[in-house]
Enzyme design. Sequence first.
Site, PDB file in Angstrom:
ATOM      1  N   ARG A  47       0.836  -1.194   0.000  1.00 30.42           N
ATOM      2  CA  ARG A  47       0.000   0.000   0.000  1.00 30.42           C
ATOM      3  C   ARG A  47       0.876   1.251   0.000  1.00 30.42           C
ATOM      4  O   ARG A  47       2.006   1.229   0.465  1.00 30.42           O
ATOM      5  CB  ARG A  47      -0.912   0.024   1.226  1.00 30.42           C
ATOM      6  CG  ARG A  47      -2.062  -0.979   1.178  1.00 30.42           C
ATOM      7  CD  ARG A  47      -2.962  -0.888   2.413  1.00 30.42           C
ATOM      8  NE  ARG A  47      -2.282  -1.309   3.610  1.00 30.42           N
ATOM      9  CZ  ARG A  47      -1.736  -0.497   4.502  1.00 30.42           C
ATOM     10  NH1 ARG A  47      -1.814   0.820   4.362  1.00 30.42           N
ATOM     11  NH2 ARG A  47      -1.117  -0.968   5.561  1.00 30.42           N
TER      12      ARG A  47
ATOM     13  N   LYS B 274      -9.690  -2.592   1.393  1.00 29.46           N
ATOM     14  CA  LYS B 274      -9.443  -1.454   2.273  1.00 29.46           C
ATOM     15  C   LYS B 274     -10.211  -0.197   1.836  1.00 29.46           C
ATOM     16  O   LYS B 274     -10.738   0.545   2.667  1.00 29.46           O
ATOM     17  CB  LYS B 274      -7.937  -1.169   2.375  1.00 29.46           C
ATOM     18  CG  LYS B 274      -7.142  -2.331   2.992  1.00 29.46           C
ATOM     19  CD  LYS B 274      -7.589  -2.606   4.404  1.00 29.46           C
ATOM     20  CE  LYS B 274      -7.173  -3.938   4.989  1.00 29.46           C
ATOM     21  NZ  LYS B 274      -5.794  -4.244   5.154  1.00 29.46           N
TER      22      LYS B 274
ATOM     23  N   HIS C 190     -10.612  -2.649  11.301  1.00 31.06           N
ATOM     24  CA  HIS C 190      -9.513  -3.506  10.812  1.00 31.06           C
ATOM     25  C   HIS C 190      -9.312  -4.637  11.826  1.00 31.06           C
ATOM     26  O   HIS C 190      -8.341  -4.637  12.576  1.00 31.06           O
ATOM     27  CB  HIS C 190      -8.248  -2.636  10.689  1.00 31.06           C
ATOM     28  CG  HIS C 190      -7.130  -3.257   9.909  1.00 31.06           C
ATOM     29  ND1 HIS C 190      -5.820  -2.857  10.077  1.00 31.06           N
ATOM     30  CD2 HIS C 190      -7.101  -4.213   8.960  1.00 31.06           C
ATOM     31  CE1 HIS C 190      -5.041  -3.555   9.255  1.00 31.06           C
ATOM     32  NE2 HIS C 190      -5.782  -4.378   8.577  1.00 31.06           N
TER      33      HIS C 190
ATOM     34  N   CYS D 253       0.684  -7.505  11.748  1.00 34.63           N
ATOM     35  CA  CYS D 253       0.937  -7.619  13.193  1.00 34.63           C
ATOM     36  C   CYS D 253       0.154  -8.766  13.830  1.00 34.63           C
ATOM     37  O   CYS D 253      -0.038  -8.792  15.039  1.00 34.63           O
ATOM     38  CB  CYS D 253       0.637  -6.297  13.888  1.00 34.63           C
ATOM     39  SG  CYS D 253       1.855  -5.036  13.471  1.00 34.63           S
TER      40      CYS D 253
ATOM     41  N   ARG E 101       2.180 -12.191  -0.447  1.00 28.73           N
ATOM     42  CA  ARG E 101       0.845 -12.547   0.059  1.00 28.73           C
ATOM     43  C   ARG E 101       0.279 -13.777  -0.623  1.00 28.73           C
ATOM     44  O   ARG E 101       0.538 -14.026  -1.795  1.00 28.73           O
ATOM     45  CB  ARG E 101      -0.125 -11.379  -0.193  1.00 28.73           C
ATOM     46  CG  ARG E 101       0.281 -10.060   0.463  1.00 28.73           C
ATOM     47  CD  ARG E 101      -0.583  -9.750   1.642  1.00 28.73           C
ATOM     48  NE  ARG E 101      -0.030  -8.674   2.467  1.00 28.73           N
ATOM     49  CZ  ARG E 101      -0.581  -8.286   3.608  1.00 28.73           C
ATOM     50  NH1 ARG E 101      -1.684  -8.860   4.044  1.00 28.73           N
ATOM     51  NH2 ARG E 101      -0.025  -7.322   4.322  1.00 28.73           N
TER      52      ARG E 101
ATOM     53  N   SER F 162      -1.425  -3.624  10.244  1.00 30.20           N
ATOM     54  CA  SER F 162      -1.028  -4.486   9.136  1.00 30.20           C
ATOM     55  C   SER F 162       0.232  -5.277   9.489  1.00 30.20           C
ATOM     56  O   SER F 162       1.188  -4.723  10.033  1.00 30.20           O
ATOM     57  CB  SER F 162      -0.768  -3.630   7.902  1.00 30.20           C
ATOM     58  OG  SER F 162      -1.924  -2.881   7.602  1.00 30.20           O
TER      59      SER F 162
ATOM     60  N   TYR G  19      -1.535  -3.530  -7.026  1.00 31.99           N
ATOM     61  CA  TYR G  19      -1.284  -4.360  -5.846  1.00 31.99           C
ATOM     62  C   TYR G  19      -2.368  -4.295  -4.770  1.00 31.99           C
ATOM     63  O   TYR G  19      -2.802  -3.209  -4.385  1.00 31.99           O
ATOM     64  CB  TYR G  19       0.058  -3.963  -5.207  1.00 31.99           C
ATOM     65  CG  TYR G  19       0.475  -4.978  -4.171  1.00 31.99           C
ATOM     66  CD1 TYR G  19       1.064  -6.169  -4.554  1.00 31.99           C
ATOM     67  CD2 TYR G  19       0.203  -4.781  -2.824  1.00 31.99           C
ATOM     68  CE1 TYR G  19       1.393  -7.126  -3.621  1.00 31.99           C
ATOM     69  CE2 TYR G  19       0.533  -5.733  -1.875  1.00 31.99           C
ATOM     70  CZ  TYR G  19       1.127  -6.905  -2.290  1.00 31.99           C
ATOM     71  OH  TYR G  19       1.447  -7.852  -1.359  1.00 31.99           O
TER      72      TYR G  19
ATOM     73  N   ASP H  56      -9.360  -9.972   8.704  1.00 32.59           N
ATOM     74  CA  ASP H  56      -8.828  -8.626   8.410  1.00 32.59           C
ATOM     75  C   ASP H  56      -9.820  -7.495   8.666  1.00 32.59           C
ATOM     76  O   ASP H  56      -9.421  -6.429   9.096  1.00 32.59           O
ATOM     77  CB  ASP H  56      -8.355  -8.572   6.953  1.00 32.59           C
ATOM     78  CG  ASP H  56      -7.432  -7.392   6.663  1.00 32.59           C
ATOM     79  OD1 ASP H  56      -6.453  -7.212   7.414  1.00 32.59           O
ATOM     80  OD2 ASP H  56      -7.691  -6.650   5.696  1.00 32.59           O
TER      81      ASP H  56
END
Length: 609
Positions: free
Chosen positions: A81, A232, A252, A276, A392, A274, A223, A299
């Site tokens: 991002r 998002k 989130h 974590c 990912r 993110s 991406y 998420d």
Amino acid sequence: MTTTAIPGLGTAPTDHAGLLRWVRDTAELTQPAEVVWCDGSDAEWTRLTDQLVAAGTFTRLDQDKKPNSFYCASDPSDVARVEDRTFICSRNAEDCGPTNNWMDPADMKALLAERFRGSMRGRTMYVIPYCMGPLTAEEPQLGVEITDSPYVVVSMKIMTRMGTAALARFTENGVHRPYVSGMHSVGAPIARGEADVAWPCNDTKYIVHFPEERTIWSYGSGYGGNALLGKKCHSLRIASAQAHDEGWLAEHMLVLKLTSPADKAYYIAAAFPSACGKTNLAMIEPTLPGWRAEMIGDDIAWLRFGEDGRLRAVNPEFGLFGVAPGTGWKTNPNAMRTVAQGNSIFTNVALTDDGDVWWEGMTEQAPAHLTDWKGRNWTPDSDKPAAHPNSRFCTPLAQCPIVAPEWDDPAGVPIDAIIFGGRRNGTIPLVTEARDWQHGVFLGATMSSETTAAAAGRTGVVRRDPMAMLPFLGYHAGNYFAHWMDIGKGADSAKLPKVFYVNWFRRDSDGAFVWPGFGENSRVLKWAVERIEGTAAAVDTPIGRVPAPGALDTEGLDITDAQLTKALEVDVTQWRDEIPGIEEWFAKIGSKVPSALRDELESLTLRLG
Ligand code: GTP
Ligand code: SPV
Ligand code: MN
């Protein structure tokens, strides 16, 4: 099915007038070679993945190892991002707040229209109708992404409920439903006779949100969170603004179901920034005997009050877009089992010589030879990781062996506990319980974490990341805190979730994690559940309640006394050092910080002495 002919653009499978107008206008602006309405079928998936293989974007993985799955390497500049290129273009700058980039919506549209003009030349423009959350919802949350990237189309098939089934809900009983519109272009038109590249993108990127219009314009990146607009952009930035207006929360957060040995089920939502640990906690395999976990989402959670007065969570997503590095049979076996079933896309991981994927942390020993994420030969002596740190896996959620049966229930699941957490090498103890909702909101509003590879820029820098929403807030952070306070005021306090704050990432002086993490985090979940039941002991400290000596179940845990002490320690000196950072943070947010949170800060400072 109703169809409508659009002059020069074929036949659209809808008579939704607003949608038809917008698609026609977008095609006029971006000038694609053709327009395709996505139906979400398996035939469409096969056609597009074949096309991506032929284009060199995808490499098909070995059918026996990862059936119907693909390796994909992005352009090395387009891997995460881009927060400095992300904008919230509310009508008034005041509504965007100091944590977001702002530009006047009309100015932004004028500027970006020039970027989008002709940006799809030589490409196909795909129209993707999708629904975030269950298709069976009374009020389905609809969106349409227009994109010139077939990678986005196949990723959206995994991540959202898209295609014909979603489009069917746009018009019912003659009524056209509202939807979030997202226009996306990689910003790389192909001139006549010119060859395409495997990962088209543009050095200039804009990820732009018009919250009042429920509209997204995304330019230049292919991406993840920049390009899969249902994720998002829609489900957090646009949805958070909508949720503020309508009295709910778009967060989130992972959602998991934990069943105790007494066979009682608890639903837990947890917000970590993110990279974590959300995916890992969502799929936890508890090490404690008799405890069972199931996943609802990894998420994003949408939280609304149910008729029972409880906060109920729905996962708007249909797939998992998880961090690959660190995911292995020891750390997250359920993620390994999910991707082993195939039907997945792996981006910026490494490719093995026998047609499988690999990344750091998957196995203890790396294969003797790999093709790394940049397409180069890689061996274990290489000084660079084989997979990008933000590589990912994109995989269907329903393939997860521990998905809870209620994951697709439009009524959602009632949340018993909310856990905030960050990645901090010091200061923040393993677990703290908030005294009440207001204190919980304070913990969330002031939480902090080290930056990770999920966003472009430096990693390992500590910053405030309120409720893990810093990069995803669609409006003013101060109004967001006030909204969280209002959610608490509007509820019967006995029915509100209990709030906790965790840190799996504390390190010792040698830099090693003091807490083993992963499946062992079930010990912290157990303490939280026992706090809800009133059966576990806690001690009050200046920062909140922590497990009383012996209250955290450490039976059979491989940890030294020194490590355990360090993990749980409330270090008053370190906490005093934390205060100026929190004061600075509130000063940055300004006058909209609710006075209740300022009071919390003042009393924390007094308690620390
Ligand atoms: P986003 O998808 O970016 O929102 O991230 P996420 O919060 O879902 O993070 P994820 O679970 O993918 O974890 C990110 C990284 O943290 C991975 O490399 C994990 O292996 C690592 N991690 C997760 N949980 C733990 C833990 O309990 N302890 C330690 N040491 N590392 C963990
Ligand atoms: C995150 O960065 O928090 C993610 C990945 O979950 S992305 O979809 O790229 O935002
Ligand atoms: Mn995320």
